[in-house]
Design an enzyme around this catalytic site. Structure first.
Site, PDB file in Angstrom:
ATOM      1  N   ARG A   8       3.347   7.882   9.722  1.00  0.00           N
ATOM      2  CA  ARG A   8       2.586   9.168   9.421  1.00  0.00           C
ATOM      3  C   ARG A   8       1.552   9.850  10.576  1.00  0.00           C
ATOM      4  NH1 ARG A   8       2.824  12.781   4.597  1.00  0.00           N
ATOM      5  NH2 ARG A   8       4.359  11.223   3.713  1.00  0.00           N
ATOM      6  N   ASP A  45       0.724  -1.250   0.018  1.00  0.00           N
ATOM      7  CA  ASP A  45       0.019   0.178  -0.126  1.00  0.00           C
ATOM      8  C   ASP A  45       0.773   1.413   0.144  1.00  0.00           C
ATOM      9  OD1 ASP A  45       1.024   0.060   2.366  1.00  0.00           O
ATOM     10  OD2 ASP A  45      -0.451  -0.778   3.379  1.00  0.00           O
ATOM     11  N   GLU A  58      -2.013   5.189   2.900  1.00  0.00           N
ATOM     12  CA  GLU A  58      -1.941   3.638   2.806  1.00  0.00           C
ATOM     13  C   GLU A  58      -3.312   3.125   2.284  1.00  0.00           C
ATOM     14  OE1 GLU A  58      -0.267   5.158   5.234  1.00  0.00           O
ATOM     15  OE2 GLU A  58       1.715   4.108   5.198  1.00  0.00           O
ATOM     16  N   HIS A 101      13.621   4.596  13.397  1.00  0.00           N
ATOM     17  CA  HIS A 101      13.444   4.571  11.828  1.00  0.00           C
ATOM     18  C   HIS A 101      14.277   5.743  11.416  1.00  0.00           C
ATOM     19  CE1 HIS A 101      11.330   4.451   7.986  1.00  0.00           C
ATOM     20  NE2 HIS A 101      10.668   3.402   8.492  1.00  0.00           N
ATOM     21  N   HIS A 110       7.029   4.471  13.120  1.00  0.00           N
ATOM     22  CA  HIS A 110       7.358   5.144  12.313  1.00  0.00           C
ATOM     23  C   HIS A 110       6.145   5.961  11.329  1.00  0.00           C
ATOM     24  CE1 HIS A 110       6.176   2.551   8.938  1.00  0.00           C
ATOM     25  NE2 HIS A 110       6.090   1.944   9.699  1.00  0.00           N
ATOM     26  N   GLU A 143      -0.379  -9.024  -0.982  1.00  0.00           N
ATOM     27  CA  GLU A 143      -0.948  -8.712   0.209  1.00  0.00           C
ATOM     28  C   GLU A 143      -2.333  -7.691  -0.248  1.00  0.00           C
ATOM     29  OE1 GLU A 143       0.666  -5.621   3.213  1.00  0.00           O
ATOM     30  OE2 GLU A 143       1.118  -7.531   4.265  1.00  0.00           O
TER      31      GLU A 143
HETATM   32  N1  UDP Z   1      12.291  -4.331  10.718  1.00  0.00           N
HETATM   33  C1  UDP Z   1      13.696  -4.722  10.562  1.00  0.00           C
HETATM   34  N2  UDP Z   1      14.710  -3.904  11.490  1.00  0.00           N
HETATM   35  C2  UDP Z   1      14.094  -2.946  12.092  1.00  0.00           C
HETATM   36  C3  UDP Z   1      12.939  -2.717  12.273  1.00  0.00           C
HETATM   37  C4  UDP Z   1      11.818  -3.394  11.708  1.00  0.00           C
HETATM   38  O1  UDP Z   1      14.074  -5.374   9.737  1.00  0.00           O
HETATM   39  O2  UDP Z   1      15.013  -2.444  12.867  1.00  0.00           O
HETATM   40  C5  UDP Z   1      11.441  -5.061   9.822  1.00  0.00           C
HETATM   41  C6  UDP Z   1      10.361  -5.710  10.370  1.00  0.00           C
HETATM   42  O3  UDP Z   1      10.514  -7.110  11.017  1.00  0.00           O
HETATM   43  C7  UDP Z   1       9.254  -5.832   9.491  1.00  0.00           C
HETATM   44  C8  UDP Z   1       9.483  -4.580   8.842  1.00  0.00           C
HETATM   45  O4  UDP Z   1      10.803  -4.227   9.116  1.00  0.00           O
HETATM   46  O5  UDP Z   1       9.310  -7.065   8.604  1.00  0.00           O
HETATM   47  C9  UDP Z   1       8.682  -3.486   8.911  1.00  0.00           C
HETATM   48  O6  UDP Z   1       8.845  -2.263   8.450  1.00  0.00           O
HETATM   49  P1  UDP Z   1       8.194  -1.162   8.853  1.00  0.00           P
HETATM   50  O7  UDP Z   1       7.955  -1.051  10.350  1.00  0.00           O
HETATM   51  O8  UDP Z   1       9.037   0.195   8.412  1.00  0.00           O
HETATM   52  O9  UDP Z   1       7.218  -0.976   7.942  1.00  0.00           O
HETATM   53  P2  UDP Z   1       5.471  -1.428   7.896  1.00  0.00           P
HETATM   54  O10 UDP Z   1       5.429  -2.933   8.398  1.00  0.00           O
HETATM   55  O11 UDP Z   1       4.826  -0.707   8.914  1.00  0.00           O
HETATM   56  O12 UDP Z   1       4.947  -1.360   6.607  1.00  0.00           O
END
Ligand code: UDP
Length: 387
Positions: free
Chosen positions: A207, A95, A131, A238, A205, A117
């Site tokens: 928004r 998304d 998203e 982040h 992280h 997804e």
């Molecule tokens: N993740 C990582 N290292 C970190 C923090 C998160 O590899 O220090 C991984 C986490 O396991 C997940 C993904 O990054 O698979 C999530 O990314 P993020 O939180 O940026 O995005 P969202 O899932 O909210 O789209």
């Protein structure tokens, strides 16, 4: 058959890497990896983990601050790439601006789009923004919808997507997390955790949590640390400056609060496995944590991942300090309350989603013969395959 896989953010890399590997193992299929650079070094770090070298790296100016300008530039760059690379189909995930632009540019170039997804819905265009809008907009222009859960498949049908175009596959993040959990890494931050200490892992992280949300979460973290001498907070920050600066200002140089750089995926999963509790606004983390029986307090007001809430392994608490504390305190005080949420059962998948996605695409091709010209519609194949 040549597929273009479009990935720009860290979660896109994590969730599409197993699909890329499954294509590589499938005779007669080639998958090119197109990196948009949306998460810069975070995404590159994840690509390195999975041994992915992008076939094409786009370089739109990610410093543009307006979403419309960013998205416009990305559609332009991706469209130009498709014109030159001429894939038979394009695969996007989730998304993000990358996913929406990848799908829209393909639609405009008359190339079939597959959505990994597909079907997640919070039911509120403002949460999460942008998203929810991006994933809803991909639905009517996509031609293959890979739904991670039954709920996601139902959401797609409600949005008017034909049954025959939907495949229930599970979420590819489970394929990825199983693969890296097996590596059993030990990141340096775990050396600073004393015997008997309980880890609270935090990620933040989104928004909708910029500014006020970050402040609320930081207050809750400091309070939980003060109230529990056996708790150590680990917070990989982040790279986004909108969260990085305020978190460092609020929590820098505090005992038992480890503010660290983003961890490489296997290292992050190693910390997740060891955690007592997770506080996170991340989508991916909500999906991964149930594989290890670690309760998650979701730092959002709405979630499109209701499956974990319904299974009782995650709770929606928002980013307000009082609400976070009200949910976290009982879990830290009572091992029974904790045990009730700490069940190792994952409603999001079984680790075979990528195989199913690639098999579904291969089956469709076999039922119709090879698609050689870009723009040839695979819609009839989808119908045949599910008939
Ligand atoms: N993740 C990582 N290292 C970190 C923090 C998160 O590899 O220090 C991984 C986490 O396991 C997940 C993904 O990054 O698979 C999530 O990314 P993020 O939180 O940026 O995005 P969202 O899932 O909210 O789209």
């Amino acid at each position: 058959m040549k597929i273009s896989i479009i990935a720009g953010t860290r979660p896109e890399v994590v969730k599409l890497a197993p699909v890329h590997a499954a294509f590589a193992a499938k005779p007669g299929m080639t998958a090119e990896w197109v990196a948009t650079g949306q998460h810069g070094s975070l995404a590159e770090q994840a690509e390195a983990v999975f041994g992915i070298t992008p076939d094409r790296k786009l370089q739109p100016d990610w410093n543009r601050k307006d979403l419309w300008s960013l998205t416009g530039a990305l559609i332009d760059d991706l469209g130009a790439h498709y014109a030159q690379s001429r894939p038979d189909a394009v695969l996007v995930q989730g998304d993000t601006a990358t996913a929406f632009s990848g799908a829209m540019a393909a639609f405009l170039a008359n190339i079939p789009v597959g959505h990994v997804e597909a079907g997640l819905r919070s039911g509120d265009l403002a949460h999460p923004f942008p998203e929810e809008g991006f994933r809803k907009l991909i639905a009517p222009i996509g031609q293959m919808h890979f739904a991670p859960t039954r709920q996601a498949a139902r959401n797609l049908k409600q949005d008017g997507v034909k049954d025959a175009l939907i495949r229930l596959t599970g979420n590819t993040v489970i394929d990825a997390v199983q693969q890296v959990a097996a590596l059993d890494r030990k990141p340096a931050v775990l050396d600073r955790v004393n015997d008997g200490e309980r880890i609270i892992l935090v990620t933040l992280h989104r928004r909708e949590n910029w500014d006020e949300g970050v402040a609320g979460v930081c207050t809750a973290i400091r309070t939980l640390r003060n109230e529990n001498p056996d708790v150590r907070i680990i917070l990989p920050i982040h790279l986004n400056p909108r969260v990085r600066g305020p978190i460092e200002a609020a929590l820098g140089n505090e005992g038992r609060i480890e503010l660290i750089e983003p961890l490489a995926y296997p290292e992050f999963v190693a910390v997740m496995k060891r955690a007592y509790l997770i506080l996170s606004d991340s989508g991916g983390v909500q999906e991964e944590a149930p594989s290890f029986g670690v309760p998650v307090l979701v730092l959002r007001d709405k979630t499109e991942r209701q499956e974990a809430i319904r299974a009782g392994v995650a709770k929606l608490v928002g980013a307000d300090a009082a609400r976070i504390l009200a949910a976290a305190r009982p879990l830290l005080k009572s091992s029974r309350a904790h045990a009730r949420m700490a069940r190792r059962s994952n409603p999001f998948g079984d680790g075979k989603a990528s195989e199913r996605i690639v098999e579904a695409i291969a089956l469709l091709l076999a039922s119709q013969g090879q698609v050689n010209s870009p723009g040839a519609s695979i819609l009839p194949m989808m119908r045949t395959a599910s008939a």
